[in-house]
Scaffold this active site. Structure first.
Site, mmCIF file in Angstrom:
data_model
loop_
_atom_site.group_PDB
_atom_site.id
_atom_site.type_symbol
_atom_site.label_atom_id
_atom_site.label_comp_id
_atom_site.label_asym_id
_atom_site.label_seq_id
_atom_site.Cartn_x
_atom_site.Cartn_y
_atom_site.Cartn_z
ATOM 1 N N CYS A 69 0.786 -0.997 -0.074
ATOM 2 C CA CYS A 69 0.018 -0.145 0.138
ATOM 3 C C CYS A 69 0.956 1.168 0.087
ATOM 4 O O CYS A 69 0.614 2.235 -0.770
ATOM 5 C CB CYS A 69 -0.724 0.217 1.314
ATOM 6 S SG CYS A 69 -2.121 -1.345 1.452
ATOM 7 N N ASN A 70 1.925 1.341 0.748
ATOM 8 C CA ASN A 70 2.850 2.345 1.206
ATOM 9 C C ASN A 70 3.700 2.460 -0.007
ATOM 10 O O ASN A 70 4.042 3.907 -0.395
ATOM 11 C CB ASN A 70 3.893 2.229 2.207
ATOM 12 C CG ASN A 70 4.101 3.455 2.675
ATOM 13 O OD1 ASN A 70 3.443 4.550 2.763
ATOM 14 N ND2 ASN A 70 5.261 3.486 3.203
#
EC number: 1.11.1.24
Length: 183
Positions: A69-70
């Site tokens: 996600c990051n």
């Protein structure tokens, strides 16, 4: 097929016998009028109203600051904002997370003016659209269901396109590069 042989599922399609692969929401449905948080726990927004009268993208992630996600998922929308805004008016990221965490993650990813960061702290919206992720061992151990990776293209709050990562967590059809082909 996406990354590492992962396939994208159209809304409502089951893979094998896994009921978790299906979704409740499908193309042609309206977003449910569920309140979620934006910025802090006291700022509630009705997700259906946010997309009312607008064309937009809503994408879901399992959690803020998680590795994929990051490093890839959210950054793909920030990096492709200029191209995406030619086809949509609003881009929203949602996760079953704490509002303060989502806000801090958005600041760290420099989303201001590009991607709105919504949090669904109790999973109410995620359950309402049938996109809960609860098969992962760590998630199960924590007693916390998360959101599958997905992307919705919406027009006036109506689902026009829906793609869900086959295993709920992969990174292919829910990335901005794929969403650009859907708008």
């Amino acid at each position: 097929m996406g990354i590492k042989g992962r396939a994208c599922l159209p809304g409502g399609v089951k893979v094998g016998d896994e009921a978790a692969a299906s979704t409740s929401i499908k193309v042609g449905d309206k977003l449910p009028p569920v309140e979620v948080h934006e910025g802090d726990p006291h700022c509630l927004v009705n997700i259906a109203e946010v997309f009312q009268g607008k064309k937009g993208i809503l994408f879901g992630v399992p959690g803020a600051y998680t590795p994929a996600c990051n490093k890839s998922h959210l950054p793909s929308y920030v990096e492709n904002y200029e191209a995406l805004k030619k086809g949509v008016e609003i881009i929203v990221c949602i996760a079953v997370n704490d509002a303060f965490v989502m806000s801090a993650w958005g600041s760290a990813q420099k989303v201001a003016g590009k991607v709105r960061m919504f949090t669904d702290p109790t999973g109410t919206f995620t359950r309402a659209v049938g996109l809960e992720l609860d098969k992962e061992p760590l998630i199960t151990a924590l007693g916390n269901k998360r959101c599958k990776r997905f992307v919705l293209v919406l027009d006036n709050g109506v689902v026009k396109e829906l793609k869900v990562e086959e295993d709920g967590t992969g990174l292919s059809c829910s990335l901005a590069s794929h969403a650009m082909k859907l708008v």
